[in-house]
Scaffold this active site. Structure first.
Site, PDB file in Angstrom:
ATOM      1  CG  ASP A 171      -1.728  -1.199   1.448  1.00  0.00           C
ATOM      2  OD1 ASP A 171      -2.383  -1.614   0.478  1.00  0.00           O
ATOM      3  OD2 ASP A 171      -1.719  -1.765   2.561  1.00  0.00           O
ATOM      4  NE  ARG A 194      -5.732  -5.348  -0.639  1.00  0.00           N
ATOM      5  CZ  ARG A 194      -6.856  -6.004  -0.900  1.00  0.00           C
ATOM      6  NH1 ARG A 194      -7.137  -6.368  -2.134  1.00  0.00           N
ATOM      7  NH2 ARG A 194      -7.692  -6.320   0.062  1.00  0.00           N
ATOM      8  NE  ARG A 254     -12.006  -2.550  -2.239  1.00  0.00           N
ATOM      9  CZ  ARG A 254     -11.417  -3.378  -1.389  1.00  0.00           C
ATOM     10  NH1 ARG A 254     -10.178  -3.167  -1.020  1.00  0.00           N
ATOM     11  NH2 ARG A 254     -12.057  -4.419  -0.891  1.00  0.00           N
ATOM     12  CE  LYS A 257     -15.960  -1.908   0.686  1.00  0.00           C
ATOM     13  NZ  LYS A 257     -15.881  -3.356   0.477  1.00  0.00           N
TER      14      LYS A 257
END
Ligand SMILES: *[C@@H]1O[C@H](CO)[C@@H](O)[C@H](O)[C@H]1NC(C)=O
Ligand SMILES: *[C@@H]1O[C@H](CO)[C@@H](O)[C@H](O)[C@H]1NC(C)=O
Length: 381
Positions: A171, A194, A254, A257
Protein backbone atom coordinates in the site's frame (compact mmCIF):
# COMPACT_ATOMS: atom_id res chain seq x y z
CA UNK A 1 36.46 37.13 -0.62
CA UNK A 2 34.02 39.32 1.27
CA UNK A 3 31.66 39.46 -1.70
CA UNK A 4 31.67 35.73 -2.35
CA UNK A 5 31.08 35.03 1.35
CA UNK A 6 28.00 37.22 1.43
CA UNK A 7 26.79 35.58 -1.79
CA UNK A 8 27.17 32.17 -0.19
CA UNK A 9 25.38 33.38 2.93
CA UNK A 10 22.48 34.82 0.99
CA UNK A 11 22.29 31.63 -1.07
CA UNK A 12 21.92 29.58 2.09
CA UNK A 13 19.42 32.04 3.57
CA UNK A 14 17.19 31.78 0.51
CA UNK A 15 17.53 28.00 0.41
CA UNK A 16 16.41 27.68 4.03
CA UNK A 17 13.50 30.03 3.46
CA UNK A 18 12.41 28.05 0.41
CA UNK A 19 12.67 24.61 1.99
CA UNK A 20 9.62 23.03 3.50
CA UNK A 21 5.87 22.89 3.29
CA UNK A 22 4.03 25.26 0.95
CA UNK A 23 0.63 26.52 2.10
CA UNK A 24 -1.41 25.49 5.12
CA UNK A 25 -3.50 22.48 6.00
CA UNK A 26 -7.24 23.07 5.72
CA UNK A 27 -10.42 21.06 6.12
CA UNK A 28 -10.47 18.29 8.70
CA UNK A 29 -6.65 18.38 9.03
CA UNK A 30 -6.61 22.12 9.74
CA UNK A 31 -3.87 23.01 12.19
CA UNK A 32 -1.49 20.27 11.05
CA UNK A 33 2.06 21.62 11.28
CA UNK A 34 4.18 18.49 10.68
CA UNK A 35 7.81 19.23 11.52
CA UNK A 36 6.97 22.92 11.91
CA UNK A 37 10.04 25.13 11.90
CA UNK A 38 12.58 22.34 12.50
CA UNK A 39 15.83 22.80 10.57
CA UNK A 40 15.33 20.92 7.26
CA UNK A 41 17.24 17.67 6.73
CA UNK A 42 18.27 16.29 3.36
CA UNK A 43 18.60 12.48 3.43
CA UNK A 44 21.21 10.96 1.13
CA UNK A 45 20.05 7.36 1.02
CA UNK A 46 17.21 5.07 2.12
CA UNK A 47 18.84 4.40 5.50
CA UNK A 48 18.94 8.10 6.34
CA UNK A 49 15.41 8.65 5.02
CA UNK A 50 14.00 5.79 7.10
CA UNK A 51 15.89 7.12 10.14
CA UNK A 52 14.47 10.63 9.82
CA UNK A 53 10.95 9.33 9.22
CA UNK A 54 10.91 6.99 12.21
CA UNK A 55 12.85 8.82 14.94
CA UNK A 56 11.31 10.84 17.79
CA UNK A 57 12.37 14.28 16.56
CA UNK A 58 10.16 16.82 14.80
CA UNK A 59 11.53 16.81 11.22
CA UNK A 60 11.22 18.72 7.98
CA UNK A 61 12.55 16.11 5.55
CA UNK A 62 13.32 17.39 2.05
CA UNK A 63 13.55 14.83 -0.74
CA UNK A 64 15.86 16.01 -3.52
CA UNK A 65 16.17 12.68 -5.31
CA UNK A 66 14.69 9.23 -5.71
CA UNK A 67 14.90 6.80 -2.78
CA UNK A 68 14.75 3.29 -4.20
CA UNK A 69 13.93 0.56 -1.65
CA UNK A 70 13.58 -2.20 -4.26
CA UNK A 71 15.98 -5.03 -3.41
CA UNK A 72 16.88 -3.58 0.00
CA UNK A 73 15.12 -6.41 1.87
CA UNK A 74 15.54 -9.11 -0.75
CA UNK A 75 13.12 -11.04 -2.88
CA UNK A 76 10.61 -13.70 -1.83
CA UNK A 77 9.34 -16.68 -3.84
CA UNK A 78 6.43 -18.57 -2.29
CA UNK A 79 2.90 -19.83 -2.91
CA UNK A 80 0.34 -17.19 -3.77
CA UNK A 81 -2.84 -17.60 -5.74
CA UNK A 82 -4.76 -16.79 -8.88
CA UNK A 83 -8.09 -15.16 -7.94
CA UNK A 84 -11.14 -15.57 -10.18
CA UNK A 85 -10.77 -11.88 -11.13
CA UNK A 86 -7.60 -12.74 -13.04
CA UNK A 87 -9.22 -13.76 -16.30
CA UNK A 88 -6.07 -12.80 -18.25
CA UNK A 89 -3.16 -14.59 -16.50
CA UNK A 90 0.23 -13.60 -17.90
CA UNK A 91 -1.46 -10.97 -20.02
CA UNK A 92 -2.16 -7.97 -17.80
CA UNK A 93 -3.94 -9.54 -14.82
CA UNK A 94 -3.07 -9.47 -11.10
CA UNK A 95 -2.25 -12.62 -9.16
CA UNK A 96 -2.12 -12.38 -5.36
CA UNK A 97 0.40 -12.75 -2.58
CA UNK A 98 -1.29 -14.60 0.28
CA UNK A 99 -1.68 -11.47 2.44
CA UNK A 100 -4.01 -11.83 5.44
CA UNK A 101 -4.77 -15.41 4.27
CA UNK A 102 -6.70 -13.87 1.41
CA UNK A 103 -5.86 -16.77 -0.90
CA UNK A 104 -7.87 -19.24 1.13
CA UNK A 105 -9.07 -21.88 -1.34
CA UNK A 106 -8.12 -20.12 -4.56
CA UNK A 107 -5.83 -21.91 -7.06
CA UNK A 108 -2.18 -21.78 -6.00
CA UNK A 109 0.49 -20.15 -8.16
CA UNK A 110 4.09 -19.35 -7.33
CA UNK A 111 4.74 -15.62 -6.77
CA UNK A 112 8.08 -13.78 -6.67
CA UNK A 113 8.02 -10.29 -5.20
CA UNK A 114 10.14 -7.60 -3.64
CA UNK A 115 9.93 -7.83 0.15
CA UNK A 116 10.41 -4.10 0.84
CA UNK A 117 7.14 -3.25 -0.88
CA UNK A 118 5.01 -5.39 1.41
CA UNK A 119 5.71 -3.46 4.62
CA UNK A 120 5.65 0.32 4.97
CA UNK A 121 7.82 2.77 6.89
CA UNK A 122 6.22 3.72 10.23
CA UNK A 123 6.30 7.50 10.19
CA UNK A 124 6.62 9.20 13.59
CA UNK A 125 4.78 12.29 14.89
CA UNK A 126 5.62 15.86 13.89
CA UNK A 127 7.08 15.18 10.43
CA UNK A 128 6.91 17.07 7.18
CA UNK A 129 8.05 15.07 4.14
CA UNK A 130 8.39 17.36 1.16
CA UNK A 131 9.75 16.72 -2.34
CA UNK A 132 11.66 19.31 -4.33
CA UNK A 133 10.29 19.96 -7.80
CA UNK A 134 9.59 16.56 -9.34
CA UNK A 135 12.63 14.96 -7.64
CA UNK A 136 11.03 13.55 -4.50
CA UNK A 137 10.31 9.91 -5.34
CA UNK A 138 9.98 6.95 -2.97
CA UNK A 139 10.19 3.75 -5.02
CA UNK A 140 9.30 0.32 -3.73
CA UNK A 141 8.03 1.20 -0.24
CA UNK A 142 5.03 2.95 1.27
CA UNK A 143 4.46 5.21 4.27
CA UNK A 144 2.36 4.24 7.29
CA UNK A 145 1.04 6.55 10.00
CA UNK A 146 -0.14 4.36 12.85
CA UNK A 147 -0.26 3.62 16.57
CA UNK A 148 -0.94 7.14 17.76
CA UNK A 149 1.50 8.93 15.42
CA UNK A 150 0.08 12.33 14.51
CA UNK A 151 0.72 15.71 12.96
CA UNK A 152 2.24 14.56 9.65
CA UNK A 153 2.42 16.36 6.31
CA UNK A 154 3.32 14.52 3.10
CA UNK A 155 3.65 17.01 0.26
CA UNK A 156 4.87 16.82 -3.33
CA UNK A 157 6.13 13.23 -3.10
CA UNK A 158 5.65 10.47 -5.69
CA UNK A 159 5.28 6.97 -4.23
CA UNK A 160 5.58 4.26 -6.88
CA UNK A 161 6.31 0.65 -7.85
CA UNK A 162 5.12 -1.45 -4.92
CA UNK A 163 4.96 -4.89 -6.57
CA UNK A 164 2.24 -3.67 -8.95
CA UNK A 165 1.87 -7.14 -10.46
CA UNK A 166 0.43 -8.55 -7.21
CA UNK A 167 -2.63 -7.95 -5.04
CA UNK A 168 -1.14 -7.47 -1.52
CA UNK A 169 2.08 -6.22 -3.13
CA UNK A 170 1.98 -3.13 -0.91
CA UNK A 171 0.00 0.00 0.00
CA UNK A 172 1.37 3.47 -0.80
CA UNK A 173 -0.08 5.31 2.23
CA UNK A 174 -1.63 3.58 5.25
CA UNK A 175 -3.34 5.47 8.09
CA UNK A 176 -4.47 3.30 10.97
CA UNK A 177 -4.98 4.30 14.59
CA UNK A 178 -3.19 7.59 14.00
CA UNK A 179 -3.72 10.50 16.37
CA UNK A 180 -5.09 12.86 13.72
CA UNK A 181 -3.77 15.90 11.87
CA UNK A 182 -2.62 14.21 8.70
CA UNK A 183 -2.32 16.26 5.52
CA UNK A 184 -1.52 14.57 2.22
CA UNK A 185 -1.05 17.24 -0.43
CA UNK A 186 0.23 17.23 -4.02
CA UNK A 187 1.20 13.58 -3.68
CA UNK A 188 1.20 11.15 -6.60
CA UNK A 189 0.78 7.40 -6.29
CA UNK A 190 1.27 4.99 -9.19
CA UNK A 191 1.97 1.31 -9.87
CA UNK A 192 0.81 0.10 -6.47
CA UNK A 193 0.00 -3.57 -5.81
CA UNK A 194 -2.80 -3.07 -3.31
CA UNK A 195 -4.29 0.22 -2.03
CA UNK A 196 -3.06 3.63 -3.10
CA UNK A 197 -4.41 5.08 0.17
CA UNK A 198 -6.00 3.05 2.97
CA UNK A 199 -7.35 4.20 6.35
CA UNK A 200 -8.87 2.15 9.18
CA UNK A 201 -10.30 0.30 10.88
CA UNK A 202 -8.72 1.82 14.02
CA UNK A 203 -9.64 5.53 14.23
CA UNK A 204 -7.37 8.32 13.02
CA UNK A 205 -9.57 11.43 13.42
CA UNK A 206 -8.95 14.33 11.03
CA UNK A 207 -7.34 13.81 7.61
CA UNK A 208 -7.10 15.99 4.49
CA UNK A 209 -6.13 14.61 1.09
CA UNK A 210 -5.76 17.42 -1.43
CA UNK A 211 -4.31 18.12 -4.88
CA UNK A 212 -3.26 14.49 -5.08
CA UNK A 213 -3.03 12.31 -8.19
CA UNK A 214 -4.14 8.71 -7.88
CA UNK A 215 -2.81 7.26 -11.14
CA UNK A 216 -4.32 3.81 -11.70
CA UNK A 217 -2.67 3.22 -15.08
CA UNK A 218 -1.01 -0.20 -14.82
CA UNK A 219 0.11 -3.21 -16.82
CA UNK A 220 -1.27 -5.51 -14.07
CA UNK A 221 -4.93 -4.92 -13.44
CA UNK A 222 -7.39 -6.95 -11.33
CA UNK A 223 -9.97 -5.98 -13.95
CA UNK A 224 -7.67 -6.97 -16.87
CA UNK A 225 -7.98 -3.56 -18.51
CA UNK A 226 -4.88 -1.56 -17.49
CA UNK A 227 -6.85 0.16 -14.72
CA UNK A 228 -6.17 -0.37 -11.02
CA UNK A 229 -9.05 -1.64 -8.88
CA UNK A 230 -7.69 -1.00 -5.36
CA UNK A 231 -7.44 2.78 -5.28
CA UNK A 232 -8.83 4.25 -2.04
CA UNK A 233 -10.20 2.30 0.94
CA UNK A 234 -11.39 4.63 3.72
CA UNK A 235 -12.82 2.63 6.59
CA UNK A 236 -11.60 4.24 9.83
CA UNK A 237 -13.92 4.42 12.85
CA UNK A 238 -15.11 7.99 13.28
CA UNK A 239 -12.51 9.42 10.86
CA UNK A 240 -13.35 12.71 9.15
CA UNK A 241 -11.69 13.13 5.78
CA UNK A 242 -11.59 16.16 3.50
CA UNK A 243 -10.90 14.94 -0.06
CA UNK A 244 -10.50 17.97 -2.28
CA UNK A 245 -9.05 18.88 -5.70
CA UNK A 246 -7.77 15.37 -6.37
CA UNK A 247 -7.29 13.67 -9.74
CA UNK A 248 -8.35 10.01 -9.66
CA UNK A 249 -7.83 8.42 -13.04
CA UNK A 250 -7.56 5.11 -14.87
CA UNK A 251 -9.05 3.09 -12.03
CA UNK A 252 -11.68 0.33 -12.05
CA UNK A 253 -13.03 0.27 -8.49
CA UNK A 254 -12.76 1.54 -4.92
CA UNK A 255 -12.34 5.13 -6.02
CA UNK A 256 -13.15 5.37 -3.13
CA UNK A 257 -14.73 2.63 -1.03
CA UNK A 258 -16.00 4.16 2.25
CA UNK A 259 -17.09 2.39 5.41
CA UNK A 260 -15.97 1.84 8.96
CA UNK A 261 -17.52 0.31 12.04
CA UNK A 262 -18.79 2.30 15.02
CA UNK A 263 -19.25 5.84 13.79
CA UNK A 264 -17.61 4.98 10.46
CA UNK A 265 -15.82 7.43 8.17
CA UNK A 266 -17.30 10.76 7.12
CA UNK A 267 -15.87 11.67 3.70
CA UNK A 268 -16.36 15.11 2.18
CA UNK A 269 -15.40 14.70 -1.47
CA UNK A 270 -15.30 18.14 -3.04
CA UNK A 271 -14.07 19.42 -6.41
CA UNK A 272 -12.37 16.20 -7.46
CA UNK A 273 -11.92 15.04 -11.04
CA UNK A 274 -12.75 11.37 -11.52
CA UNK A 275 -11.64 10.36 -15.00
CA UNK A 276 -11.71 7.12 -16.96
CA UNK A 277 -12.94 4.53 -14.49
CA UNK A 278 -14.10 1.23 -16.00
CA UNK A 279 -15.80 0.05 -12.79
CA UNK A 280 -17.13 2.03 -9.83
CA UNK A 281 -16.07 5.27 -8.14
CA UNK A 282 -17.96 5.42 -4.82
CA UNK A 283 -18.90 2.29 -2.94
CA UNK A 284 -20.41 2.61 0.54
CA UNK A 285 -20.44 -0.61 2.52
CA UNK A 286 -24.09 -1.12 3.44
CA UNK A 287 -23.38 -2.95 6.70
CA UNK A 288 -20.96 -0.26 7.95
CA UNK A 289 -21.33 3.43 8.78
CA UNK A 290 -19.45 5.29 6.08
CA UNK A 291 -21.10 8.57 5.05
CA UNK A 292 -20.25 10.63 1.98
CA UNK A 293 -20.95 14.23 1.02
CA UNK A 294 -19.94 14.55 -2.64
CA UNK A 295 -20.24 18.03 -4.14
CA UNK A 296 -18.73 19.97 -7.01
CA UNK A 297 -17.06 16.87 -8.44
CA UNK A 298 -16.65 15.97 -12.10
CA UNK A 299 -17.16 12.40 -13.28
CA UNK A 300 -15.96 11.89 -16.83
CA UNK A 301 -15.97 8.43 -18.43
CA UNK A 302 -16.85 6.79 -15.10
CA UNK A 303 -18.88 3.64 -15.69
CA UNK A 304 -20.56 3.59 -12.27
CA UNK A 305 -20.17 6.83 -10.27
CA UNK A 306 -21.71 4.87 -7.39
CA UNK A 307 -21.77 1.11 -7.02
CA UNK A 308 -24.20 0.46 -4.21
CA UNK A 309 -25.00 1.67 -0.70
CA UNK A 310 -26.23 5.14 -1.69
CA UNK A 311 -28.37 5.40 1.45
CA UNK A 312 -25.49 7.19 3.21
CA UNK A 313 -24.58 9.42 0.25
CA UNK A 314 -25.44 13.03 -0.47
CA UNK A 315 -24.49 13.88 -4.06
CA UNK A 316 -26.55 16.75 -5.49
CA UNK A 317 -26.91 17.23 -9.22
CA UNK A 318 -29.31 20.17 -9.17
CA UNK A 319 -29.42 23.44 -7.24
CA UNK A 320 -32.58 22.55 -5.37
CA UNK A 321 -31.03 19.40 -3.89
CA UNK A 322 -27.75 21.21 -3.20
CA UNK A 323 -29.63 23.82 -1.17
CA UNK A 324 -30.06 21.22 1.60
CA UNK A 325 -26.52 22.07 2.79
CA UNK A 326 -27.46 25.60 3.67
CA UNK A 327 -28.94 25.05 7.09
CA UNK A 328 -26.56 22.34 8.46
CA UNK A 329 -23.34 23.61 6.78
CA UNK A 330 -23.94 27.31 6.31
CA UNK A 331 -23.45 27.35 2.54
CA UNK A 332 -25.03 25.90 -0.60
CA UNK A 333 -23.24 22.79 -1.83
CA UNK A 334 -22.04 22.76 -5.43
CA UNK A 335 -23.67 20.32 -7.81
CA UNK A 336 -21.77 17.38 -9.28
CA UNK A 337 -21.38 17.16 -13.05
CA UNK A 338 -21.22 13.96 -15.10
CA UNK A 339 -20.23 13.34 -18.69
CA UNK A 340 -19.98 10.04 -20.52
CA UNK A 341 -20.71 8.37 -17.17
CA UNK A 342 -23.30 6.14 -15.53
CA UNK A 343 -25.80 7.19 -12.89
CA UNK A 344 -24.96 8.98 -9.66
CA UNK A 345 -27.51 8.76 -6.86
CA UNK A 346 -27.57 9.82 -3.20
CA UNK A 347 -29.96 12.21 -1.49
CA UNK A 348 -29.50 11.45 2.21
CA UNK A 349 -29.22 14.68 4.20
CA UNK A 350 -29.35 13.42 7.80
CA UNK A 351 -25.57 13.53 8.34
CA UNK A 352 -24.74 16.81 6.57
CA UNK A 353 -24.29 18.54 9.93
CA UNK A 354 -21.45 16.12 10.77
CA UNK A 355 -19.22 18.23 8.47
CA UNK A 356 -20.07 21.52 10.15
CA UNK A 357 -17.03 23.70 10.81
CA UNK A 358 -14.81 21.81 8.35
CA UNK A 359 -14.02 25.10 6.64
CA UNK A 360 -13.64 24.30 2.96
CA UNK A 361 -14.64 26.57 0.09
CA UNK A 362 -15.98 24.67 -2.92
CA UNK A 363 -15.88 26.07 -6.45
CA UNK A 364 -18.40 25.28 -9.21
CA UNK A 365 -17.78 21.94 -10.94
CA UNK A 366 -17.37 23.78 -14.25
CA UNK A 367 -13.92 24.94 -13.08
CA UNK A 368 -12.76 21.59 -11.76
CA UNK A 369 -11.42 19.45 -14.64
CA UNK A 370 -9.03 22.11 -15.95
CA UNK A 371 -7.79 23.28 -12.55
CA UNK A 372 -7.32 19.77 -11.16
CA UNK A 373 -5.39 18.61 -14.25
CA UNK A 374 -3.17 21.68 -13.97
CA UNK A 375 -2.56 21.49 -10.21
CA UNK A 376 -2.88 17.93 -8.87
CA UNK A 377 0.16 15.72 -8.43
CA UNK A 378 3.87 16.47 -8.02
CA UNK A 379 5.96 19.33 -9.39
CA UNK A 380 3.07 21.81 -9.21
CA UNK A 381 3.48 23.52 -5.83
C1 LIG B 1 5.12 16.45 18.78
O1 LIG B 1 4.93 17.82 19.07
C2 LIG B 1 4.09 18.06 20.21
C3 LIG B 1 3.86 19.56 20.28
O2 LIG B 1 5.07 20.26 20.24
C4 LIG B 1 4.75 17.49 21.44
O3 LIG B 1 3.94 17.68 22.57
C5 LIG B 1 5.00 16.01 21.24
O4 LIG B 1 5.71 15.48 22.33
C6 LIG B 1 5.78 15.75 19.95
N1 LIG B 1 5.87 14.32 19.72
C7 LIG B 1 7.03 13.74 19.42
C8 LIG B 1 6.99 12.26 19.27
O5 LIG B 1 8.05 14.37 19.25
C1 LIG C 1 0.08 4.14 -19.11
O1 LIG C 1 1.44 3.85 -18.85
C2 LIG C 1 2.13 3.42 -20.00
C3 LIG C 1 3.50 2.96 -19.55
O2 LIG C 1 4.16 3.98 -18.87
C4 LIG C 1 2.17 4.57 -20.99
O3 LIG C 1 2.86 4.18 -22.17
C5 LIG C 1 0.74 4.97 -21.34
O4 LIG C 1 0.75 6.12 -22.17
C6 LIG C 1 -0.05 5.27 -20.09
N1 LIG C 1 -1.43 5.45 -20.44
C7 LIG C 1 -2.17 6.41 -19.94
C8 LIG C 1 -3.59 6.42 -20.38
O5 LIG C 1 -1.74 7.26 -19.16
Amino acid sequence: MYLSQSLILSFFASQVAAAGVVGEAFGFAKGTTGGGSAEPVYPNDIKELTGYLTDNEPRVIILQKEFNYIGSEGEVTEDGCRPASNTCPGNGGQDAINGANWCNGQPTVSVTYDKAGTSAINVGSNKSIVGEGTSGVIRGKGLRIANGAKNVIIQNVHITELNPQYIWGGDAITIVGAGGQIWIDHVKTSLIGRQHIVSGYAPSNGITISNTEIDGNTSWSASCDNRHYWALLLIGQGDKITFQNNYVHHTSGRSPKVGGTGEGTLLHAVNNYFYDNSGHAFSIAAEENGRVIAEGNVFEKVKKPIEDGDSKMFAPQDAQTAAACESPLGYKCEVNVLSGSGTLTGSETSFLGDAKGEGVTPVPASEVAASVKANAGVGKL
